[in-house]
Design an enzyme around this catalytic site. Sequence first.
Site, short mmCIF file in Angstrom:
data_model
loop_
_atom_site.label_atom_id
_atom_site.label_comp_id
_atom_site.label_asym_id
_atom_site.label_seq_id
_atom_site.Cartn_x
_atom_site.Cartn_y
_atom_site.Cartn_z
N ASN A 208 0.85 -1.20 0.00
CA ASN A 208 0.00 0.00 0.00
C ASN A 208 0.88 1.23 0.00
OD1 ASN A 208 0.58 0.74 2.85
ND2 ASN A 208 -0.34 -1.25 3.20
N ASP A 277 -4.10 -6.25 4.70
CA ASP A 277 -5.14 -7.07 5.32
C ASP A 277 -5.14 -8.50 4.78
OD1 ASP A 277 -6.20 -5.11 7.02
OD2 ASP A 277 -7.10 -4.13 5.28
N LYS A 287 8.47 -16.23 -11.28
CA LYS A 287 7.64 -15.17 -11.86
C LYS A 287 6.50 -15.81 -12.66
CE LYS A 287 7.97 -11.16 -14.83
NZ LYS A 287 8.77 -10.48 -15.85
N PRO A 303 -2.86 -11.88 10.00
CA PRO A 303 -3.15 -11.72 11.42
C PRO A 303 -3.22 -10.24 11.77
CG PRO A 303 -0.86 -12.36 11.07
CD PRO A 303 -1.55 -12.46 9.73
N ASP A 304 -4.07 -9.89 12.73
CA ASP A 304 -4.13 -8.50 13.20
C ASP A 304 -3.13 -8.37 14.36
OD1 ASP A 304 -4.81 -6.10 14.59
OD2 ASP A 304 -6.65 -6.05 13.41
N ILE A 305 -2.03 -7.70 14.10
CA ILE A 305 -0.92 -7.65 15.07
C ILE A 305 -1.34 -6.88 16.32
CG2 ILE A 305 1.48 -6.94 15.40
CD1 ILE A 305 1.78 -7.21 12.30
N PHE A 321 -3.60 3.10 15.25
CA PHE A 321 -3.87 4.13 14.25
C PHE A 321 -5.03 3.67 13.37
CE2 PHE A 321 -1.09 7.81 13.67
CZ PHE A 321 -0.31 7.65 14.80
N LYS A 335 -13.40 0.90 15.97
CA LYS A 335 -12.12 0.19 15.90
C LYS A 335 -11.44 0.14 17.27
CE LYS A 335 -10.46 0.31 11.72
NZ LYS A 335 -9.84 0.78 10.49
N LYS A 339 -10.74 -3.49 18.99
CA LYS A 339 -9.36 -3.93 19.28
C LYS A 339 -9.04 -3.80 20.76
CE LYS A 339 -7.86 -3.16 14.60
NZ LYS A 339 -6.81 -3.49 13.66
O1 C5P Z 1 -6.25 -1.80 9.25
P1 C5P Z 1 -6.95 -1.24 10.46
O2 C5P Z 1 -7.71 0.01 10.19
O3 C5P Z 1 -7.68 -2.29 11.25
O4 C5P Z 1 -5.72 -0.76 11.41
C1 C5P Z 1 -5.96 -0.25 12.67
C2 C5P Z 1 -4.76 -0.50 13.55
O5 C5P Z 1 -4.48 -1.90 13.61
C3 C5P Z 1 -3.48 0.14 13.14
O6 C5P Z 1 -2.84 0.60 14.32
C4 C5P Z 1 -2.67 -0.96 12.49
O7 C5P Z 1 -1.29 -0.78 12.68
C5 C5P Z 1 -3.16 -2.18 13.23
N1 C5P Z 1 -3.19 -3.41 12.40
C6 C5P Z 1 -2.37 -4.48 12.73
N2 C5P Z 1 -2.42 -5.64 11.98
C7 C5P Z 1 -3.27 -5.74 10.96
C8 C5P Z 1 -4.11 -4.67 10.61
C9 C5P Z 1 -4.04 -3.52 11.35
O8 C5P Z 1 -1.57 -4.36 13.67
N3 C5P Z 1 -3.30 -6.87 10.27
#
Ligand code: C5P
Length: 396
Positions: A208, A277, A287, A303-305, A321, A335, A339
């Site tokens: 991105n 995402d 390739k 995974p959502d870190i 953020f 959000k 989270k």
């Molecule tokens: O993408 P999203 O709007 O959910 O991001 C919100 C927050 O979650 C951000 O702080 C981003 O760094 C974190 N995030 C993450 N791992 C992901 C998606 C988002 O840590 N896979």
Amino acid sequence: MEQAQTKRIVLGITGGIAAYKAAELARLLLKQGIQVQAAMTEAATHFITPATIQALTGQPVLIDQWQDDKGMAHIHSSRAADAIVIAPATADFIAKLAHGLADDLLSTLCLARDCPLLVAPAMNRQMWSNAATRRNVQRLVADGVIVLGPASGAQACGEEGMGRMLEAEQLAQDIAAAFQPKLLAGQKLLITAGPTYEAIDAVRGITNRSSGKMGYAIAQAAVEMGAAVTLISGPTALPKPHDAQSVDVTSAAEMLEAVKQRIPDADMFISVAAVADYRPAQPSEQKIKKDATTLVLELHPNPDILAYVASLPKPPFCVGFAAESENLREHATAKRKKKNIPLLAANLAQQAIGSDDNELVLFDDAGEHLLPRADKLTLARALLRHAAALYKKGSR
Ligand code: C5P
């Protein structure tokens, strides 16, 4: 840089060719809301005129200790200052400072000060590496003087090497940094920044437009505030912030691994990274050829870190953020709840991505707080002041 607004600096200019940069430095300091009282050695007046400096600062320049109508310039000027900055500082002036000599107004002012002293050396590379200068600089550092630079590069004498004064922009930033309150002293911060890159094949990938600027600015601001900072960064073109530990990663999976390793040690986690995402389910090692008329990519969610960290049994203080393209308040509030984090900084993606300045809205238990449009370092400092206050209050 709002916290520097009421600060007063004595800008000492000594006699080197880099004195011309002092004019720009004075202008940049004033632009940050810092009051500047210039003082020049007699030698400096041969390189740049006091009229130039006076016109920029709006104050008569202090030069001659015998021509002060109040008779005590060395005392009242240094007492009124929050810091004295010598830029450029010649080898000769550094030697004087190291030995406590006071044979002109500027050196007397430095000896009589009760505020921090910052010096920006500027001299020929041979003078800089001379054993006497090395000793003198070490003496200054041991005395608590902050030495800014010098840099390496082309010199006025035609030689190349260490001894160039830092550029005015860099000096103005370092001076503002020295004024930062040490609100995060002793705290360990883990920060993620930049985009992630999810490979499709050997040469292509999904990523991105995140530049990493906001995350890097937060890392820098945290260092300035006394934190021990680890910055885990996806691919960016940015120089690494000084004095932070940097870990480079590419994909979201790598970022998660790097975070997992370091999170047990962190007091605060700031998740600025724009983590992709989704990732290709089966990246090709080779390739992919463009034979097919259509190419279908199967994507799996990453995974959502941040959510992972926030759900740990003993999570650090988490800051998230959110870059939204519309309905900022609604999405950001949802959000933050989803989270389960105490603080979320939201912005409009169209305004934020890649640009040097931005506007943030902070969401926490108390409601929302606008951080008005400013450069990203100024915003980073304001965000960290807010986070440090919540953290100190013991917000979850
Ligand atoms: O993408 P999203 O709007 O959910 O991001 C919100 C927050 O979650 C951000 O702080 C981003 O760094 C974190 N995030 C993450 N791992 C992901 C998606 C988002 O840590 N896979």
